[in-house]
Design a protein around this motif. Structure first.
Motif, PDB file in Angstrom:
ATOM      1  N   PRO A 127       5.471 -28.962  18.267  1.00 58.62           N
ATOM      2  CA  PRO A 127       5.838 -29.555  19.556  1.00 58.62           C
ATOM      3  C   PRO A 127       4.660 -30.325  20.146  1.00 58.62           C
ATOM      4  N   ARG A 128       4.829 -31.615  20.337  1.00 67.77           N
ATOM      5  CA  ARG A 128       3.721 -32.456  20.809  1.00 67.77           C
ATOM      6  C   ARG A 128       3.238 -32.041  22.192  1.00 67.77           C
ATOM      7  N   LEU A 129       4.108 -31.397  22.953  1.00 67.74           N
ATOM      8  CA  LEU A 129       3.735 -30.970  24.294  1.00 67.74           C
ATOM      9  C   LEU A 129       2.618 -29.924  24.278  1.00 67.74           C
ATOM     10  N   LEU A 130       2.378 -29.299  23.122  1.00 67.81           N
ATOM     11  CA  LEU A 130       1.335 -28.285  23.022  1.00 67.81           C
ATOM     12  C   LEU A 130      -0.049 -28.854  23.330  1.00 67.81           C
ATOM     13  N   ILE A 131      -0.298 -30.094  22.923  1.00 64.67           N
ATOM     14  CA  ILE A 131      -1.620 -30.684  23.148  1.00 64.67           C
ATOM     15  C   ILE A 131      -1.891 -30.884  24.638  1.00 64.67           C
ATOM     16  N   PRO A 132      -0.999 -31.541  25.392  1.00 66.69           N
ATOM     17  CA  PRO A 132      -1.247 -31.630  26.840  1.00 66.69           C
ATOM     18  C   PRO A 132      -1.345 -30.270  27.520  1.00 66.69           C
ATOM     19  N   LEU A 133      -0.506 -29.317  27.103  1.00 67.39           N
ATOM     20  CA  LEU A 133      -0.560 -27.987  27.710  1.00 67.39           C
ATOM     21  C   LEU A 133      -1.885 -27.287  27.410  1.00 67.39           C
ATOM     22  N   SER A 134      -2.409 -27.484  26.202  1.00 65.39           N
ATOM     23  CA  SER A 134      -3.692 -26.865  25.867  1.00 65.39           C
ATOM     24  C   SER A 134      -4.823 -27.468  26.688  1.00 65.39           C
ATOM     25  N   ILE A 135      -4.714 -28.757  26.996  1.00 65.84           N
ATOM     26  CA  ILE A 135      -5.726 -29.411  27.827  1.00 65.84           C
ATOM     27  C   ILE A 135      -5.717 -28.824  29.234  1.00 65.84           C
ATOM     28  N   VAL A 136      -4.523 -28.672  29.794  1.00 66.51           N
ATOM     29  CA  VAL A 136      -4.403 -28.091  31.137  1.00 66.51           C
ATOM     30  C   VAL A 136      -4.903 -26.647  31.153  1.00 66.51           C
ATOM     31  N   THR A 137      -4.583 -25.887  30.105  1.00 64.87           N
ATOM     32  CA  THR A 137      -4.969 -24.474  30.047  1.00 64.87           C
ATOM     33  C   THR A 137      -6.476 -24.312  29.874  1.00 64.87           C
ATOM     34  N   SER A 138      -7.068 -25.075  28.961  1.00 69.54           N
ATOM     35  CA  SER A 138      -8.512 -24.954  28.736  1.00 69.54           C
ATOM     36  C   SER A 138      -9.295 -25.382  29.974  1.00 69.54           C
ATOM     37  N   ASN A 139      -8.811 -26.416  30.654  1.00 65.77           N
ATOM     38  CA  ASN A 139      -9.492 -26.838  31.877  1.00 65.77           C
ATOM     39  C   ASN A 139      -9.284 -25.843  33.009  1.00 65.77           C
ATOM     40  N   LEU A 140      -8.196 -25.080  32.948  1.00 67.57           N
ATOM     41  CA  LEU A 140      -7.992 -24.036  33.949  1.00 67.57           C
ATOM     42  C   LEU A 140      -9.053 -22.945  33.812  1.00 67.57           C
ATOM     43  N   ILE A 141      -9.449 -22.649  32.577  1.00 67.36           N
ATOM     44  CA  ILE A 141     -10.507 -21.661  32.352  1.00 67.36           C
ATOM     45  C   ILE A 141     -11.833 -22.183  32.896  1.00 67.36           C
ATOM     46  N   ARG A 142     -12.117 -23.444  32.662  1.00 69.42           N
ATOM     47  CA  ARG A 142     -13.340 -24.040  33.206  1.00 69.42           C
ATOM     48  C   ARG A 142     -13.298 -24.035  34.738  1.00 69.42           C
ATOM     49  N   PHE A 143     -12.134 -24.350  35.275  1.00 64.27           N
ATOM     50  CA  PHE A 143     -11.992 -24.338  36.732  1.00 64.27           C
ATOM     51  C   PHE A 143     -12.268 -22.943  37.284  1.00 64.27           C
ATOM     52  N   ALA A 144     -11.756 -21.906  36.621  1.00 65.23           N
ATOM     53  CA  ALA A 144     -11.972 -20.534  37.087  1.00 65.23           C
ATOM     54  C   ALA A 144     -13.458 -20.198  37.106  1.00 65.23           C
ATOM     55  N   ILE A 145     -14.192 -20.646  36.082  1.00 70.48           N
ATOM     56  CA  ILE A 145     -15.631 -20.385  36.024  1.00 70.48           C
ATOM     57  C   ILE A 145     -16.352 -21.112  37.156  1.00 70.48           C
ATOM     58  N   GLN A 146     -16.032 -22.388  37.348  1.00 68.71           N
ATOM     59  CA  GLN A 146     -16.710 -23.173  38.376  1.00 68.71           C
ATOM     60  C   GLN A 146     -16.302 -22.729  39.780  1.00 68.71           C
TER      61      GLN A 146
END
Length: 288
Positions: A127-146
């Motif tokens: 599912p191509r939607l996995l790539i955009p979702l992974s971007i949002v999810t990984s950046n959410l982890i960075r956001f939580a740290i910052q």
């Protein structure tokens, strides 16, 4: 009459059947759930690649917002003397930087998802939607740290009685969800357009920078002249930044109507981007 071999073929239970999807609004969320392990791997890849082959490694998660905040304090707070609504400049700019980093990273990386992953999309199905979702999810982890860094600075000023958080802070998950949806929607639409119009990529960074100045990141909404405020009110990000500042710093210009507008705008933008993304997904390999 069907032959014996045809009967056996029709009776077989296939593990997976690939067929064209004609529904433009279909996200195939069932497939996304089936490939959830792959979503985890993509998310892990995005996080690791961020600091791979760097000297300071994960410390960049903290260094970037700290240095950006100090530059904003020097340029906009000290030299330009922009108002911070009476709040400590470090806290004021840090809150804007952390929120903007999350939105802009989601937007920028999703906007080039077709170009950056063309070789992968052309080799294997998922599912191509996995790539955009992974971007949002990984950046959410960075956001939580910052954001944790921001909370540590906030605790210092709260202990000194300088700022007082309030119940509006409980709406932070809503603000983050809407920002993630907007970043995903804008990025998906932009990525679909860049498959045919490559020169739009050169406008991406410039456009995102202009959008930042149209959002109360480096200035409070209370300082915007009425004539300009009427135009900037169409920006769905503005109420989210003001809502977060009101909740954690105690100062902000927020209305229920403005927050509702942001939520509705994000939902509609996501539906429209889904239509565009699903249409381009079928034929983009012919143009990349």
């Amino acid at each position: 009459m069907a032959t014996e071999s045809e009967t056996e073929l029709n009776c077989e239970d296939w593990d997976q059947i690939l067929e064209p999807n004609s529904a433009v609004f279909s996200l195939r969320l069932g497939e996304v759930w089936t490939y959830r392990d792959l979503l985890y791997l993509f998310t892990y890849r995005d996080i690791v690649s961020f600091y791979k082959q760097t000297i300071l490694g994960p410390l960049w998660f903290f260094i970037q917002p700290i240095f950006t905040t100090l530059v904003y304090v020097l340029v906009f707070g000290t030299i330009a003397k922009l108002s911070s609504d009476g709040l400590p400049q470090v806290l004021f700019y840090m809150s804007g930087v952390v929120l903007w980093n999350y939105f802009s990273e989601c937007f920028n990386k999703t906007a080039t998802v077709f170009r950056d992953n063309a070789s992968l999309f052309g080799k294997v199905y998922f599912p191509r939607l996995l790539i955009p979702l992974s971007i949002v999810t990984s950046n959410l982890i960075r956001f939580a740290i910052q954001f944790g860094l921001f909370l540590a600075m906030l605790a210092y000023y709260v202990a000194g009685g300088v700022v007082t958080p309030n119940r509006w802070a409980l709406l932070l998950p809503l603000s983050v969800l809407v920002m993630a949806t907007l970043g995903l929607a804008f990025g998906m639409s932009f990525s679909a357009l860049t498959t045919k119009y490559r020169d739009l990529i050169f406008l991406l960074q410039f456009g995102v920078q202009l959008l930042m100045y149209a959002t109360p990141v480096i200035y409070p909404a209370s300082q915007i002249p009425p004539g300009i405020a009427a135009v900037l009110a169409w920006n769905p990000l503005a109420p989210l930044f003001e809502l977060t500042r009101l909740g954690f710093l105690g100062t902000g210009t927020v209305s229920v109507g403005g927050v509702a507008y942001s939520v509705i705008f994000a939902a509609v933008a996501f539906l429209v981007s889904t239509v565009i993304f699903n249409r381009v997904e079928r034929t983009f390999m012919d143009s990349v």
